[in-house]
Design an enzyme around this catalytic site. Sequence first.
Site, short mmCIF file in Angstrom:
data_model
loop_
_atom_site.label_atom_id
_atom_site.label_comp_id
_atom_site.label_asym_id
_atom_site.label_seq_id
_atom_site.Cartn_x
_atom_site.Cartn_y
_atom_site.Cartn_z
N HIS A 104 0.76 -1.27 -0.29
CA HIS A 104 -0.05 0.12 -0.08
C HIS A 104 0.82 1.29 0.12
O HIS A 104 1.94 1.35 0.66
CB HIS A 104 -0.86 0.12 1.30
N CYS A 116 0.04 2.62 -5.05
CA CYS A 116 -0.52 3.77 -5.41
C CYS A 116 0.20 5.00 -5.00
O CYS A 116 1.09 4.83 -4.24
CB CYS A 116 -1.82 4.09 -4.35
#
EC number: 3.4.22.-
Length: 403
Positions: free
Chosen positions: A194, A250
């Site tokens: 993440h 991301c």
Amino acid sequence: MQHHHHSSYGGGGGGYPGQAYRQQQPYYGQPSPQPYAQPPPPNYQRPSGYGPPPSGGHMYQQGPPAPYQQHNSYQGGHGRPAPPPTDPVAFGHGAPQGYNFQYSRCTGKRKALLIGINYFGQKGQLRGCINDVKNMSTYLNQNFGYAREDMVLLTDDQQNPMSQPTKANILRAMHWLVKDAQPNDSLFFHYSGHGGQTPDLDGDEDDGYDEVIYPVDFRVAGHIVDDEMHRIMVNPLKPGTRLTAIFDSCHSGSALDLPYIYSTQGILKEPNLAKEAGQGLLGVVSAYARGDMGSMVSTAVGFLKKAAKGDEAYERTKQTKTSPADVIMWSGSKDSQTSSDAQIQGQATGAMSWAFISALRKNPQQSYVQLLNSIRDELATKYSQKPQLSCSHPLDVNLLYVM
């Protein structure tokens, strides 16, 4: 998907058997000599047209080279791109005289740190990240001479607590990666997990957010900010030491905070070194590069006095983030986009690392701009994101990509 700092997630989606790494490892002896570590032959003449970039304007001679318009049909008739120059190269673009960087020939020691986090049992669990780093470590070992004993893999499927991708272990491993690195070494960093953004506290990001990565224990220990990664892994490097970084996450577009950014369209961003030199920000660096300590002290004092007036966040803390070392980073998408993840051949795989490996497997001898285009073409078959290449120094994109 929202983009406040705890919910912007990129990751994978396809199971993978949790078996220990050791099982599928054959015996790894010394890697057989391969072309990547060979310096150019002694009488090698660089093809014409590869001089240092013209000072002042952008790096491209007569506009962008053909690959920008025509994918990988490399126009120009050179059999293959020139290897990196061995001498120091001036930053140019208004930087002070004597402020140079150096390309790594990547013929020295090789170390790699690979971090894959699936966040087992947590909200926002991912499935592909451990797979990503296993694929990458195998690729580095078999094709680029990275020995298993010189790689650290931190993944959250391992029993050994030291191999868990906790914040403390990640920071410790980052220090290990760059410790004692020398010119022409080739260090490699890969993160799959993440990523997100958090409001920028020191005023150094264009969009007001810092890029962050999330260790497996981020709910307790917190995230790791791009500034800290830059400070640990970029700042200590000597001229001519390579660090290659790949982020499958991301918001990874500026995860190492490197100032020069290239896309298949050409240069997206470069620092205004003339302006920053005028503010005294480069004076300290260039005096240091010349070994001129007397002037360094006076420049530093003047700079600190000026900063103490608190002109603004920019004045106070912005450093150029340039480095005389050879630091490059491959990431997917722009900062404002999310990193997509999908099924590749039945396994969930991080888009960027998969495209990087696929493009180099098809043709190991590419220039930086050719490789950017090849990676773009790979991504376009399955993903919405576009690749970008960030660098600690101005990059001659027509040089041979080495690692």
